[in-house]
Design an enzyme around this catalytic site. Structure first.
Site, PDB file in Angstrom:
ATOM      1  N   GLY A   1      40.487  43.763  44.622  1.00  0.00           N
ATOM      2  CA  GLY A   1      39.456  43.865  43.585  1.00  0.00           C
ATOM      3  C   GLY A   1      38.451  42.733  43.648  1.00  0.00           C
ATOM      4  O   GLY A   1      38.817  41.569  43.597  1.00  0.00           O
TER       5      GLY A   1
ATOM      6  N   GLN B   1      34.481  35.356  31.545  1.00  0.00           N
ATOM      7  CA  GLN B   1      34.794  33.927  31.647  1.00  0.00           C
ATOM      8  C   GLN B   1      36.250  33.611  32.023  1.00  0.00           C
ATOM      9  O   GLN B   1      36.479  32.839  32.962  1.00  0.00           O
ATOM     10  CB  GLN B   1      34.399  33.203  30.350  1.00  0.00           C
ATOM     11  CG  GLN B   1      32.916  32.824  30.304  1.00  0.00           C
ATOM     12  CD  GLN B   1      32.483  31.991  31.506  1.00  0.00           C
ATOM     13  OE1 GLN B   1      33.188  31.089  31.940  1.00  0.00           O
ATOM     14  NE2 GLN B   1      31.339  32.315  32.071  1.00  0.00           N
TER      15      GLN B   1
ATOM     16  N   ASP C   1      40.948  40.539  33.969  1.00  0.00           N
ATOM     17  CA  ASP C   1      41.288  41.482  32.898  1.00  0.00           C
ATOM     18  C   ASP C   1      42.699  42.057  33.027  1.00  0.00           C
ATOM     19  O   ASP C   1      43.351  42.342  32.030  1.00  0.00           O
ATOM     20  CB  ASP C   1      40.310  42.676  32.909  1.00  0.00           C
ATOM     21  CG  ASP C   1      38.947  42.324  32.344  1.00  0.00           C
ATOM     22  OD1 ASP C   1      38.754  41.159  31.935  1.00  0.00           O
ATOM     23  OD2 ASP C   1      38.065  43.204  32.320  1.00  0.00           O
TER      24      ASP C   1
ATOM     25  N   VAL D   1      44.264  50.839  46.946  1.00  0.00           N
ATOM     26  CA  VAL D   1      45.704  50.641  47.058  1.00  0.00           C
ATOM     27  C   VAL D   1      46.419  51.899  46.590  1.00  0.00           C
ATOM     28  O   VAL D   1      46.073  52.473  45.553  1.00  0.00           O
ATOM     29  CB  VAL D   1      46.149  49.440  46.200  1.00  0.00           C
ATOM     30  CG1 VAL D   1      47.661  49.354  46.134  1.00  0.00           C
ATOM     31  CG2 VAL D   1      45.552  48.155  46.756  1.00  0.00           C
TER      32      VAL D   1
ATOM     33  N   GLU E   1      25.281  47.035  22.351  1.00  0.00           N
ATOM     34  CA  GLU E   1      24.134  46.868  23.252  1.00  0.00           C
ATOM     35  C   GLU E   1      23.550  48.219  23.657  1.00  0.00           C
ATOM     36  O   GLU E   1      22.336  48.389  23.747  1.00  0.00           O
ATOM     37  CB  GLU E   1      24.555  46.043  24.480  1.00  0.00           C
ATOM     38  CG  GLU E   1      24.873  44.608  24.066  1.00  0.00           C
ATOM     39  CD  GLU E   1      25.256  43.688  25.206  1.00  0.00           C
ATOM     40  OE1 GLU E   1      25.770  44.171  26.239  1.00  0.00           O
ATOM     41  OE2 GLU E   1      25.046  42.467  25.062  1.00  0.00           O
TER      42      GLU E   1
END
Lengths: 430, 430
Positions: free
Chosen positions: A19, A326, A308, A87, A178
């Site tokens: 990833g 972050q 994540d 994968v 947003e």
């Protein structure tokens, strides 16, 4: 080492990273000087700058300007190897990954597969709703929005007209907020000119949030102001509602209320997207991989998870870190150091998250920001927050040229009140 | 007027234009002040700047920078109406078009549907070859080129490696020549860095041309120099050969020679793409629509054809005008005047093509140009031609912003020797 499909054995310990999101990218880059072989695998040949996907979906930016080819990013990094593959499963016993291009052996494996949309097991929702996790998703959403308006010109009756012109966004986090803001801008400045035959005032933008505030996790000021900004834009915000069902037309809320729309955009949550073949005990709540303070997957001694997909529990973060850029970047950076330490027989350093705050933008001139800098908190909403939001996002984009192109689009969009990438591209034959 | 799906009746004579290429776009824009209703229909919601498609296919530009939304282009033109649809057939008796969104009536019909790839009836070729007529084609070709190289890393043997790394381009016109040049640049400057595990020298670029010269129709100097430039780039040019068959692997030439490649790009000719329902006698050689000197389709009194699809025969052009942008633009412009004259009962003006010359670019710093200006001919090959080529193409792109983005990509590409848009986007699941 097991003989492998194509990837040469450089003699150095091989670190396979699955990833190339924020975490994997940072890790691979930070290992550039290390005496290791870095193998990055990803299902795309480019990194996606996810925070701006909503602008691709709303015709503000084109996909290419928020994507960056891995091979270009790692040009000149001698220890770097890339494979375009997915994968299938982990075979930890043999220290290899089964992938769509064959077996890939590793000395150290780092799972950085990120998150995927959480439909909470609702198959009908998964089928009918639109998610926003990739550039293809964003382009498809843009196509859907524009096709809806094109089709509205031929609507048989008012009911069909409303189904095409109304939009429902589920989830009051940054993406939902947003997106609602950007859609309102299209409705206010662009669509009345493009579709003068339609009464654009008929277009409803609905935002559904399960809790009693938007932008959960941000400050009360940010939540309140974002609600105010959206209401000023004419977005219908439905707080304290959950979607019970959606058949592609009728959105049934748990309050009993109903909304009608052909387009429902689902931003109401994500779950980890771990690879298959991990021990069951490693998978934690939200499908994230339980890791210790060194990002090591518990029950393994050479498998790590970052970003994540990793869930590192601490007194401060009893549910793991927030699933944003972050922590991913910081974990990627620290893990590169810790892997080097490990290889040198040194003691690794425990991860500590430095929260720099969070922000969200709501249409032109408006954003909310909770910033943490130099051990101080700084909250601002409105124009200054919007400038900060733009600055932070702009410097975070990879490459000078992409930054320039995004800036150019923003400047031209700002002064013209326009969103220029109104292209229906790659639409399937109907 | 027949009552129609959605399109309002403004009371003015309705001119329906089918196709928003160079011809249709120019016509619709030139009618902006006329007391008519302009209805443009197209299967895309944007105009494509076709001359730069090859740069999209070779990672130099992204699709959005050579596309422009019709609704944006015609913003503010009060007599303009757009519909996203395809024509099913013409019903001239009832003065209407059957389309995918219903019937569209017209007072005047203008067919500007352009050209499509000519596979000369070879169904196997059509199935296995890649054409380059749309942005989707270009993105698919880019995906194919990049995927081939990614897959080459896993090649079983030399035979498979060569099938993936070799490319065959059929057709030595501008598109074939420009594509071969751009592919050579990728091979020389980009792929050796991106695919350091492959021996990029193994990559063959073959260009097959049926006649004994490239760029037929241009000057002898242009033909010779383009051949020289391509040979210097290491392109294998096969003159006086035609492709007899291609099964997806083996390219059989009429000389008996065979080439092997998974990718064959077909640029060896186009035919007109008229709408269905025209009288048989109106369709001429090359599937183009026979028109008189006013672009009126013979055998009709209110149906016109302009651009590539129109075939206007004159002593100077016994086979019709070349199927390129300039005649299309000039015909679109003149027809707008003639339609106004017609409505005012005035005499129309006959079309006369002002040939401004033609050019083609072959990689960085090289182009060939035969220019006609102020009744003088001016031929140049090399660096100056390349500068002229860039200037002419840049000013022809719609919108200041797109021009700036293309220029930015060109400048950055020129100094970095790089092609940055190496993205495999919208790839189908394998």
């Amino acid at each position: 080492m097991v003989k492998l499909t194509g990837i040469p054995d450089t003699g150095n310990p091989r670190i396979v990273i699955v990833g190339g999101g924020f975490a994997g990218l940072k890790l691979a880059k930070s290992l550039s000087k290390a005496a290791v072989q870095v193998v990055l695998i990803d299902k795309n040949n480019y990194h996606t700058f996810q925070p701006l996907l909503y602008q691709v979906a709303t015709s503000g930016l084109n996909g290419a300007s928020i994507a960056y080819p891995f091979r270009k990013f790692f040009e000149g990094q001698q220890n770097f190897f890339f494979r375009l593959t997915e994968v299938i499963s982990l075979d930890a016993g043999r220290q290899l990954l089964n992938t769509t291009i064959g077996e890939i052996a590793y000395h150290y494996l780092v799972i950085a597969t990120g998150a995927e949309t959480n439909f909470f097991g609702n198959a009908l929702m998964q089928k009918n709703a639109i998610a926003l996790k990739s550039i293809n998703d964003a382009v498809m959403l843009r196509n859907t929005i524009l096709c809806n308006l094109e089709n509205a010109l031929q609507a048989r009756d008012e009911a069909q007209l409303n189904l095409l012109m109304d939009f429902v966004i589920v989830g009051g986090g940054p993406t939902g907020v947003e997106l609602a803001g950007a859609l309102s801008e299209l409705r206010k400045h662009v669509f009345p000119k493009d579709y003068k035959e339609l009464n654009i005032k008929q277009m409803d933008i609905n935002l559904i949030q399960s809790g009693d505030q938007l932008l959960k996790g941000m400050s009360a000021e940010a939540s309140e102001k974002s609600l105010e900004f959206l209401k000023n834009y004419g977005v219908k915000v439905w707080l304290n509602r959950r979607v019970k069902s959606y058949d592609g037309e009728t959105v049934l809320l748990d309050s009993g209320e109903e909304l009608k729309a052909h387009t429902l955009i689902w931003t109401a949550g994500v779950v980890g997207a771990p690879i298959k073949g991990l021990k069951e005990e490693s998978i934690f709540k939200g499908n994230r991989i339980r890791v210790n303070e060194y990002n090591l997957v518990e029950a393994y001694d050479n498998v790590f998870a970052i970003g994540d997909v990793a869930c590192m529990i601490s007194p401060e973060y009893p549910e793991g870190h927030p699933m944003v850029a972050q922590p991913a970047i910081q974990q990627g950076k620290l893990l590169s150091k810790n892997l080097t330490r490990l290889l040198n027989g040194e003691k690794p350093e425990a991860f500590k998250y430095h929260d720099q705050g969070s922000m969200a933008t709501i249409g032109r001139n408006h954003a909310v920001a909770d910033l943490k800098m130099f051990n101080r908190e700084f909250k601002t909403q409105g124009f200054l927050a919007w400038l900060i939001w733009m600055f932070i996002h702009l410097i975070s984009i990879i490459s000078f040229k992409n930054r320039l192109i995004v800036l150019l689009n923003w400047i031209s969009g700002y002064f013209s009140y326009d969103k220029g990438i109104r292209l229906i591209l790659g639409r399937k034959k109907e």
